[in-house]
Design a protein around this motif. Structure first.
Motif, PDB file in Angstrom:
ATOM      1  N   ARG A  61       0.818  -1.086  -0.026  1.00 61.30           N
ATOM      2  CA  ARG A  61       0.052  -0.243  -0.065  1.00 61.30           C
ATOM      3  C   ARG A  61       0.834   1.159   0.039  1.00 61.30           C
ATOM      4  NH1 ARG A  61      -4.429  -2.340   4.548  1.00 61.30           N
ATOM      5  NH2 ARG A  61      -4.208  -4.474   3.671  1.00 61.30           N
ATOM      6  N   THR A  62       0.706   2.010  -0.898  1.00 59.03           N
ATOM      7  CA  THR A  62       1.540   3.257  -1.093  1.00 59.03           C
ATOM      8  C   THR A  62       0.857   4.436  -0.225  1.00 59.03           C
ATOM      9  OG1 THR A  62       0.328   4.320  -3.096  1.00 59.03           O
ATOM     10  CG2 THR A  62       2.090   2.596  -3.461  1.00 59.03           C
ATOM     11  N   ALA A  63       1.589   5.471  -0.079  1.00 64.63           N
ATOM     12  CA  ALA A  63       1.419   6.570   0.623  1.00 64.63           C
ATOM     13  C   ALA A  63       0.057   7.452  -0.002  1.00 64.63           C
ATOM     14  CB  ALA A  63       2.525   7.803   0.705  1.00 64.63           C
ATOM     15  N   THR A  64      -0.069   7.159  -1.352  1.00 73.10           N
ATOM     16  CA  THR A  64      -1.374   7.677  -1.786  1.00 73.10           C
ATOM     17  C   THR A  64      -2.393   6.538  -1.794  1.00 73.10           C
ATOM     18  OG1 THR A  64      -0.362   6.936  -4.232  1.00 73.10           O
ATOM     19  CG2 THR A  64       0.133   9.318  -3.283  1.00 73.10           C
ATOM     20  N   GLY A  65      -2.388   5.612  -1.246  1.00 71.01           N
ATOM     21  CA  GLY A  65      -3.538   4.666  -1.146  1.00 71.01           C
ATOM     22  C   GLY A  65      -3.497   3.788  -2.441  1.00 71.01           C
ATOM     23  N   ARG A  66      -2.518   3.580  -3.041  1.00 74.41           N
ATOM     24  CA  ARG A  66      -2.412   2.650  -4.299  1.00 74.41           C
ATOM     25  C   ARG A  66      -2.120   1.244  -3.770  1.00 74.41           C
ATOM     26  NH1 ARG A  66      -1.910   4.891  -9.252  1.00 74.41           N
ATOM     27  NH2 ARG A  66      -2.883   7.120  -9.363  1.00 74.41           N
ATOM     28  N   ARG A  67      -2.852   0.162  -4.338  1.00 74.88           N
ATOM     29  CA  ARG A  67      -2.463  -1.111  -3.857  1.00 74.88           C
ATOM     30  C   ARG A  67      -1.770  -1.789  -5.170  1.00 74.88           C
ATOM     31  NH1 ARG A  67      -6.302  -2.157   0.202  1.00 74.88           N
ATOM     32  NH2 ARG A  67      -5.234  -4.166   0.625  1.00 74.88           N
ATOM     33  N   ILE A  68      -0.687  -2.596  -4.622  1.00 71.92           N
ATOM     34  CA  ILE A  68       0.504  -3.537  -5.561  1.00 71.92           C
ATOM     35  C   ILE A  68       0.200  -4.793  -4.965  1.00 71.92           C
ATOM     36  CG2 ILE A  68       2.240  -3.305  -6.633  1.00 71.92           C
ATOM     37  CD1 ILE A  68       2.796  -0.535  -5.833  1.00 71.92           C
ATOM     38  N   LEU A  69      -0.005  -5.789  -5.767  1.00 71.85           N
ATOM     39  CA  LEU A  69       0.313  -7.204  -5.485  1.00 71.85           C
ATOM     40  C   LEU A  69       1.576  -7.874  -6.171  1.00 71.85           C
ATOM     41  CD1 LEU A  69      -1.353  -9.594  -4.107  1.00 71.85           C
ATOM     42  CD2 LEU A  69      -1.996 -10.162  -6.279  1.00 71.85           C
ATOM     43  N   VAL A  70       2.323  -8.410  -5.205  1.00 70.31           N
ATOM     44  CA  VAL A  70       3.871  -8.652  -5.655  1.00 70.31           C
ATOM     45  C   VAL A  70       3.948 -10.060  -5.472  1.00 70.31           C
ATOM     46  CG1 VAL A  70       6.232  -8.213  -5.431  1.00 70.31           C
ATOM     47  CG2 VAL A  70       4.571  -6.282  -4.858  1.00 70.31           C
ATOM     48  N   ALA A  71       4.406 -10.846  -6.253  1.00 72.54           N
ATOM     49  CA  ALA A  71       5.002 -12.349  -5.932  1.00 72.54           C
ATOM     50  C   ALA A  71       6.094 -12.328  -5.166  1.00 72.54           C
ATOM     51  CB  ALA A  71       5.047 -12.873  -7.556  1.00 72.54           C
ATOM     52  N   GLY A  72       6.226 -13.247  -4.370  1.00 75.23           N
ATOM     53  CA  GLY A  72       7.369 -13.301  -3.394  1.00 75.23           C
ATOM     54  C   GLY A  72       8.507 -13.956  -3.985  1.00 75.23           C
ATOM     55  N   GLY A  73       8.270 -14.642  -4.833  1.00 76.22           N
ATOM     56  CA  GLY A  73       9.580 -15.180  -5.697  1.00 76.22           C
ATOM     57  C   GLY A  73       9.308 -16.166  -6.918  1.00 76.22           C
ATOM     58  N   PRO A  74      10.135 -16.620  -7.527  1.00 75.39           N
ATOM     59  CA  PRO A  74      10.101 -17.627  -8.595  1.00 75.39           C
ATOM     60  C   PRO A  74       8.991 -18.734  -8.161  1.00 75.39           C
ATOM     61  CG  PRO A  74      12.170 -16.913  -8.507  1.00 75.39           C
ATOM     62  CD  PRO A  74      11.609 -16.648  -7.209  1.00 75.39           C
ATOM     63  N   GLY A  75       7.675 -18.875  -9.107  1.00 78.68           N
ATOM     64  CA  GLY A  75       6.647 -19.807  -8.792  1.00 78.68           C
ATOM     65  C   GLY A  75       5.686 -19.501  -7.601  1.00 78.68           C
TER      66      GLY A  75
END
Length: 314
Positions: A61-75
């Protein structure tokens, strides 16, 4: 929101030190090197951003309220938070391209979501091959658009068709091959195809109503394959001794292919590279299928030949 990738590769980089695979060697020869994935979001390293662990990765969650989904690693296949539509998704598209389709199916990723490939490594053969695949996955293509994929036995044509649709949220798989009594080897082949398909794809077993389904089904359609459809229809019409009997059914299929409004990919057998069949029935099937392939190709926006897992656009 500014997402800056300082590196896009897996933990060992790409090429990986000491790895002699063809993928890594191609990059070395070209003098290309990708550092392990390192992400800055609005100038802040990912590790220092406000983030919460989710199965398979992070909800950022960014300071401007944006949401990002991030894969933790390969696979890794990060689970989205319920009822959240993400502004960006950083995913392992090399190893898990179907995860993009799942996220779109759930509504967590939309056309407005920025999609970025991370943890890229030698699981893909080259940078050019990754770019080719991304061109299928990133835009949500709408119909009408028809693609015919040709190839011989075990050429990889079915896998290529499934790969092209991996990022789509709604796919109807039209299976023209059915289990035969007393043929366990054939049943095993069908089971292997079923295991490869994403769980949210809809499977329809069809032969006689293929033409109707092509014109009445929404979303993306994968037909696998035209050769088994033709064999079934030749059985139904008694066309093995008189190939002309299958003509009306072939004309009906071509008309439906031309009229389809969906994004359709069909898999068919390329019969022109094999030996001449030794029986009249075999030669009749070869001739009808070869002509059918030509007619489908003439009505397709894209046609490609798959050989040894490699794709040549025609």
């Amino acid at each position: 929101m500014n997402i800056d990738l300082k590196g896009i590769a897996g933990p060992g980089g790409w090429p990986q030190p000491g790895c002699r695979c063809a993928s890594c060697n191609r990059l070395r020869t070209a003098g290309i090197s990708h550092e392990p994935t390192s992400i800055l979001i609005d100038g802040v390293p990912l590790e220092e951003c406000s983030r919460w662990e989710v199965p398979g990765g992070y909800d950022v969650r960014t300071a401007t309220g944006r949401r990002i989904l991030v894969a933790g690693g390969p696979g890794a296949r990060p689970d989205p938070v319920a009822e959240i539509v993400y502004d960006a998704a950083l995913l392992d598209l090399v190893g898990c391209p179907d995860h993009l389709g799942a996220l779109r199916h759930l509504g967590a990723v939309t056309a407005a979501t920025e999609i970025i490939a991370v943890h890229v490594d030698h699981r893909v053969s080259s940078s050019a091959e990754l770019d080719r695949r991304m061109a299928f996955w990133l835009p949500l293509r709408e119909g009408p658009h028809r693609t015919l994929l040709l190839g011989g036995s075990r050429s990889g044509k079915s896998a290529e068709a499934e790969l092209r649709l991996a990022g789509d949220p709604y796919v109807t798989y039209m299976a023209t091959a059915t289990v035969r009594d007393g043929d366990p080897e054939w049943a095993a082949r069908i089971a292997a195809h079923q295991r490869r398909r994403p769980s949210w794809w809809k499977t329809v077993e069809t032969t006689g109503d293929l033409a109707h389904l092509l014109t009445s089904t929404a979303g993306a359609i994968l037909v696998d394959g035209i050769g088994t459809w033709l064999a079934a229809v030749m059985n139904e019409t008694g066309a093995w001794e008189d190939p002309a009997r299958v003509g009306p059914r072939v004309d009906e299929l071509i008309a439906a292919w031309r009229a389809a409004t969906a994004r359709v990919i069909a898999v068919s057998d390329e019969v022109g590279l094999s030996l001449v069949p030794t029986t009249p029935a075999g030669r009749a099937y070869r001739d009808v299928l070869g002509t059918l392939n030509q007619r489908l190709a003439a009505e397709s926006e894209e046609t490609a030949l798959v050989v040894a897992g490699r794709v040549t656009e025609l």
